[in-house]
Design a protein around this motif. Structure first.
Motif, PDB file in Angstrom:
ATOM      1  N   GLY A 157       0.796  -1.228   0.000  1.00 36.17           N
ATOM      2  CA  GLY A 157       0.000   0.000   0.000  1.00 36.17           C
ATOM      3  C   GLY A 157       0.825   1.272   0.000  1.00 36.17           C
ATOM      4  N   THR A 158       2.172   1.120  -0.027  1.00 36.07           N
ATOM      5  CA  THR A 158       3.027   2.314  -0.081  1.00 36.07           C
ATOM      6  C   THR A 158       4.069   2.120  -1.186  1.00 36.07           C
ATOM      7  N   THR A 159       4.764   3.177  -1.517  1.00 34.35           N
ATOM      8  CA  THR A 159       5.812   3.099  -2.544  1.00 34.35           C
ATOM      9  C   THR A 159       6.994   3.983  -2.155  1.00 34.35           C
TER      10      THR A 159
ATOM     11  N   ALA B 120      11.619   9.221   6.467  1.00 37.61           N
ATOM     12  CA  ALA B 120      10.493   8.283   6.489  1.00 37.61           C
ATOM     13  C   ALA B 120       9.753   8.287   5.166  1.00 37.61           C
ATOM     14  N   PRO B 121       9.413   7.108   4.634  1.00 40.25           N
ATOM     15  CA  PRO B 121       8.464   7.079   3.516  1.00 40.25           C
ATOM     16  C   PRO B 121       7.155   7.700   3.989  1.00 40.25           C
ATOM     17  N   PHE B 122       6.519   8.466   3.114  1.00 48.44           N
ATOM     18  CA  PHE B 122       5.358   9.245   3.558  1.00 48.44           C
ATOM     19  C   PHE B 122       4.161   8.358   3.888  1.00 48.44           C
ATOM     20  N   GLY B 123       4.195   7.118   3.459  1.00 53.64           N
ATOM     21  CA  GLY B 123       3.117   6.191   3.789  1.00 53.64           C
ATOM     22  C   GLY B 123       3.263   5.548   5.158  1.00 53.64           C
ATOM     23  N   LYS B 124       4.278   5.933   5.920  1.00 56.91           N
ATOM     24  CA  LYS B 124       4.558   5.273   7.186  1.00 56.91           C
ATOM     25  C   LYS B 124       4.442   6.200   8.404  1.00 56.91           C
ATOM     26  N   LEU B 125       3.845   7.356   8.214  1.00 56.90           N
ATOM     27  CA  LEU B 125       3.766   8.347   9.291  1.00 56.90           C
ATOM     28  C   LEU B 125       2.307   8.600   9.673  1.00 56.90           C
ATOM     29  N   LEU B 126       2.044   8.675  10.974  1.00 56.15           N
ATOM     30  CA  LEU B 126       0.673   8.751  11.466  1.00 56.15           C
ATOM     31  C   LEU B 126       0.512   9.897  12.458  1.00 56.15           C
ATOM     32  N   PHE B 127      -0.538  10.706  12.245  1.00 52.05           N
ATOM     33  CA  PHE B 127      -0.832  11.769  13.214  1.00 52.05           C
ATOM     34  C   PHE B 127      -1.388  11.186  14.505  1.00 52.05           C
ATOM     35  N   SER B 128      -1.028  11.781  15.629  1.00 48.34           N
ATOM     36  CA  SER B 128      -1.725  11.515  16.889  1.00 48.34           C
ATOM     37  C   SER B 128      -1.622  12.759  17.748  1.00 48.34           C
ATOM     38  N   SER B 129      -2.469  12.830  18.769  1.00 48.66           N
ATOM     39  CA  SER B 129      -2.372  13.962  19.693  1.00 48.66           C
ATOM     40  C   SER B 129      -1.601  13.572  20.948  1.00 48.66           C
ATOM     41  N   GLY B 130      -1.674  12.297  21.331  1.00 47.89           N
ATOM     42  CA  GLY B 130      -1.068  11.898  22.598  1.00 47.89           C
ATOM     43  C   GLY B 130      -1.720  12.583  23.790  1.00 47.89           C
ATOM     44  N   ALA B 131      -2.865  13.249  23.558  1.00 53.96           N
ATOM     45  CA  ALA B 131      -3.504  14.061  24.601  1.00 53.96           C
ATOM     46  C   ALA B 131      -3.968  13.193  25.771  1.00 53.96           C
ATOM     47  N   ASP B 132      -3.879  13.761  26.943  1.00 58.45           N
ATOM     48  CA  ASP B 132      -4.170  13.020  28.165  1.00 58.45           C
ATOM     49  C   ASP B 132      -4.842  13.959  29.169  1.00 58.45           C
ATOM     50  N   GLY B 133      -6.160  13.806  29.335  1.00 60.88           N
ATOM     51  CA  GLY B 133      -6.848  14.521  30.413  1.00 60.88           C
ATOM     52  C   GLY B 133      -7.507  15.823  30.033  1.00 60.88           C
ATOM     53  N   LEU B 134      -6.845  16.641  29.231  1.00 57.09           N
ATOM     54  CA  LEU B 134      -7.398  17.951  28.851  1.00 57.09           C
ATOM     55  C   LEU B 134      -7.809  17.948  27.386  1.00 57.09           C
ATOM     56  N   PRO B 135      -9.047  18.294  27.072  1.00 51.56           N
ATOM     57  CA  PRO B 135      -9.417  18.412  25.649  1.00 51.56           C
ATOM     58  C   PRO B 135      -8.585  19.479  24.955  1.00 51.56           C
ATOM     59  N   GLU B 136      -8.077  20.420  25.741  1.00 47.88           N
ATOM     60  CA  GLU B 136      -7.178  21.442  25.167  1.00 47.88           C
ATOM     61  C   GLU B 136      -5.990  20.784  24.447  1.00 47.88           C
TER      62      GLU B 136
ATOM     63  N   ALA C  90      -4.851  11.097   7.839  1.00 45.89           N
ATOM     64  CA  ALA C  90      -5.849  10.056   8.088  1.00 45.89           C
ATOM     65  C   ALA C  90      -5.650   8.763   7.302  1.00 45.89           C
ATOM     66  N   GLU C  91      -5.212   8.849   6.062  1.00 45.07           N
ATOM     67  CA  GLU C  91      -5.225   7.644   5.224  1.00 45.07           C
ATOM     68  C   GLU C  91      -4.277   6.554   5.696  1.00 45.07           C
ATOM     69  N   ASN C  92      -3.098   6.940   6.121  1.00 44.29           N
ATOM     70  CA  ASN C  92      -2.165   5.922   6.616  1.00 44.29           C
ATOM     71  C   ASN C  92      -2.767   5.204   7.825  1.00 44.29           C
ATOM     72  N   ALA C  93      -3.360   5.961   8.729  1.00 44.63           N
ATOM     73  CA  ALA C  93      -3.972   5.348   9.913  1.00 44.63           C
ATOM     74  C   ALA C  93      -5.130   4.440   9.512  1.00 44.63           C
ATOM     75  N   ARG C  94      -5.919   4.860   8.547  1.00 42.79           N
ATOM     76  CA  ARG C  94      -7.040   4.006   8.110  1.00 42.79           C
ATOM     77  C   ARG C  94      -6.529   2.688   7.553  1.00 42.79           C
ATOM     78  N   ARG C  95      -5.429   2.741   6.814  1.00 43.43           N
ATOM     79  CA  ARG C  95      -4.877   1.506   6.236  1.00 43.43           C
ATOM     80  C   ARG C  95      -4.302   0.612   7.348  1.00 43.43           C
ATOM     81  N   VAL C  96      -3.474   1.197   8.229  1.00 39.66           N
ATOM     82  CA  VAL C  96      -2.786   0.400   9.253  1.00 39.66           C
ATOM     83  C   VAL C  96      -3.778  -0.206  10.240  1.00 39.66           C
ATOM     84  N   TYR C  97      -4.786   0.568  10.662  1.00 40.04           N
ATOM     85  CA  TYR C  97      -5.726   0.084  11.682  1.00 40.04           C
ATOM     86  C   TYR C  97      -7.000  -0.491  11.050  1.00 40.04           C
ATOM     87  N   ARG C  98      -7.022  -0.583   9.729  1.00 37.27           N
ATOM     88  CA  ARG C  98      -8.186  -1.120   8.987  1.00 37.27           C
ATOM     89  C   ARG C  98      -9.480  -0.467   9.452  1.00 37.27           C
TER      90      ARG C  98
END
Lengths: 359, 359, 359
Positions: free
Chosen positions: A39-41, B293-309, B349-357
């Protein structure tokens, strides 16, 4: 504007002679022996985007055209003509070529002819050990032949390289191994070879490294993306012997390599692959190397392997990154224009000419 | 301009349900279990400044208003309404929630409802081990229940996480522990638990990690701000098994994590907390990750804990940093606009959708 | 525009009293005990270019004039007058001076008089150990005198420094050595001294460090360009004792130092030498430190040694880098102008005044 002169590529490989398809071309854009995830290249990397930026216009296409279109045009021209057009527009005037990697790559003479440039050989110690082992029947003959082979190589080649010594012993044991150890290692090597195993023995490799050091030819060490700080002991052990060391592939530890180049008069740092593999980020990475290294101790290389596109990308990326970084510093008043021009010439070619005693 | 689509937050926690004062809010802005030095405050950090930049306008205040004023307004709205306003303006469409940390945090369903989003569970192996130990009387039962619990979790959850395995054994001993060792560890665990000690046993944790690997669900590993290069052995040991690894919290070693993601098809790197915690510097840190990093291997996250801020700050910081970095590269001609839009969608979003199905 | 107030230089040395030639001046521009490679010069470094940028105008010359011309003008004015002009235009109001390094450097009082500033002493534990050993005949006397000397120093000095403890034992053995070990080490020291060896004993140094910790005076630790992450154990062992630690010379691991400063209330990170030695890159390096460190935990220093030019370069570089970094963040809307001014004042002087309890 900073004008960057013709380049000395102080570390590269030859190019493939065969036509390439999308998959075989793509495989050369990622790390060696790696494959892209499903799924990547590897076209979706800084290297892939940099190839699509710089190379299509050299073959008469639009920058950033799709990979399939680029490869179709490449096949239309033929691998020889495409290689000729690419290399001749790289601005590289001299190639120092590691002839060690396996595979059907062009040697220095052929690369020079294709690129309208000159070329010199870098001898890979791991390959030399293997070749000598293949023609030596006894430990005594093996060791004598090794010494002779290194000294013969020092006559025809401009430098030695070891691609594994830095992470297989030289960090923990920077000094030369003792003669009894070397004999045992040589025996192990010959036996392993008869059993079909060609892995380089770490003791024998250290022995070879120390023979190479006595020839006075510069020794390149591939740090394997590990912290070159682990080579501080070897740097100290070889200080004052009159042999220059050149650290290759230090990224992401390039600042540590730069620092070592400042501490040890005989240690130098490479600029190349970090730039070629980071594409749009090359100026930022280059600027980091320029923090602590004396400017007389940094050398351009492409690190290119197999694809002339990689020589081209490295050269164009280096020139544009260097012009941008130095241009900004001149614009800020931090550097004088004359100093910037002088440093550009040093990094592009003059430092390499001094270290490798090129004409 | 680069348009960044809705985000998948591939690693976060829930939010607190209680009203917060200046001190309890501030404590969440610094590293876990840390306190500010006398005479200093965690509001004087990039995270503190980023919260004051992005969040006050979402509650009807001026950006950068004083912390006390912001907290007064937050209490005036109430924790639920403030959380709703904040999360709904984050642009996060899907939360993957680590339900492991102690404390009264909202779970995935409640977070999804508050944020007008969907949410999925990430199961923390350390917590699962503790829960199973609490209901198992013998070593045999404990081990059988553990295996069953991991497989049951694999049905309902989208991923596993271990927050301590990377620095408690997996680096030195990448393979699965042998059965006798595991039995001894299980016995130790049950005994320690009866004595009131709930620390995760490193052998048992390695055992759990390897059961998790067999389920095929992605395994997230918190590298604890240490060099993820130490996980190279585990990455090699799990290659080709069909289970993806995701390295979290690699900063300041994010370039090494990016490099591993290029070498191993099944290794991915996280973008989140490094960005959320570095505020005004997020674009620079993001650009470093985008070097190797290949661009297909990077995933956004917030790592947020406790505060919606913290969810809000991570999302806004990521979007503005990504738009800026890619926008500059397009402006320089290094990337095409189409490639930049495509890569933005992959990271968001797309990388995460692929990795986590994900649907 | 961000206005940067007068500076507290929290770590520096005195200046040479002798006239300097091109070679003796150049030697001070590179790393200690290093020499430039044949065919290169330490003037071709960021430090060399920064000296040529900032200093010639202070002596009535054009910026970037040739080194020989600058040194001729310096000799024409005389070392005292040149030093006076340079230091008085540095904007440094308070010097904290490490009186430890060998050589004929001015002490705090003389530096203060020359620079029109105030100055305080930092006591180097390695030197103190050597001085006490020289006047102690027995182990008992040596140990009693050591304790007394540290406590006496704590009265007159503002801080202690160890330049070798971080990489000679404190990383592996963070706690205080036991009394029997200390007695053996003291015996070894006295014997070694009689044999002419003055190297600091690692056990004795750890003992000294722990005496220093009990005085409550801040303890500076030179991390020797190594990863300060190795000091995490010592940071944990000294938490809550009421003594501040200040990590010096962490570059290229300054991000790790910044992270430690966020985790441990009593740990602080230095900003200086990284900036002074990276010249045109100082703003980029400073910005990296500002990623994770709480802004109340960062301290300016010059790290200057021997040349007043180095005090000047550090101060000017810091001020221009800080103004640029914070100015950009204000321009982007990431920080408010009031916060930027407040943080600038903290880094320039206020944090140092709080940590060292200066008037």
């Amino acid at each position: 504007m900073i004008d960057i002169p013709s380049l000395v590529d102080q570390y590269c490989h030859g190019v493939l002679r065969t036509e390439l398809g999308l998959g075989t071309f793509e495989a050369r854009l990622g790390p060696a022996a790696s494959t892209p995830a499903p799924g990547t290249t590897f076209f979706d990397t800084q290297t892939g985007f940099a190839v699509r930026r710089w190379c299509p216009p050299l073959l008469g296409l639009e920058p950033h055209c799709p990979p399939a279109r680029y490869l179709a045009r490449r096949r239309e021209l033929g691998v020889l003509e495409a290689g000729r057009r690419l290399l001749r527009s790289s601005g590289i005037a001299t190639y120092l070529v590691d002839t060690g990697p396996p595979g059907d790559l062009t040697g220095p003479a052929e690369l020079a002819a294709t690129g309208g440039a000159t070329a010199h050989e870098i001898v890979r110690l791991e390959l030399l050990a293997e070749e000598v082992a293949a023609t030596s029947g006894t430990v005594d003959a093996f060791l004598a032949n090794l010494a002779e082979a290194v000294h013969a190589a020092a006559v025809r080649a401009v430098a030695f390289i070891s691609v594994t010594a830095a992470h297989s012993g030289l960090a923990a044991l920077p000094g030369p191994p003792d003669p009894a150890e070397v004999r045992r290692a040589a025996g192990r090597c010959l036996a392993a070879r008869r059993a079909g195993d060609r892995t380089a023995d770490p003791v024998l490799l250290r022995h070879l490294v120390w023979i190479a050091v006595t020839t006075g030819r510069p020794l390149q060490l591939h740090t394997g993306d590990r912290d070159p700080g682990s080579l501080a002991g070897f740097a100290a052990a070889t200080a004052g012997l009159g042999t220059d060391l050149v650290l290759l592939h230090a990224y992401p530890h390039h600042r540590t390599a730069a620092r070592l180049a400042g501490i040890h008069p005989h240690v130098h740092a490479d600029l190349g692959p970090a730039l070629a593999r980071t594409g749009a980020r090359a100026a930022a990475v280059l600027a980091e190397v320029l923090e602590l290294a004396p400017f007389g101790k940094l050398l351009f290389s492409s690190g290119a392997d197999g694809l002339p596109e990689l020589h081209v990308v490295a050269a164009h990326t280096f020139r544009s990154a260097l012009a941008r970084v130095l241009g900004e510093w001149v614009g800020d008043g931090a550097w004088s224009p004359a100093d910037a021009r002088r440093v550009a010439a040093m990094l592009a070619a003059e430092n390499a000419r001094r270290v490798y005693r090129l004409p």
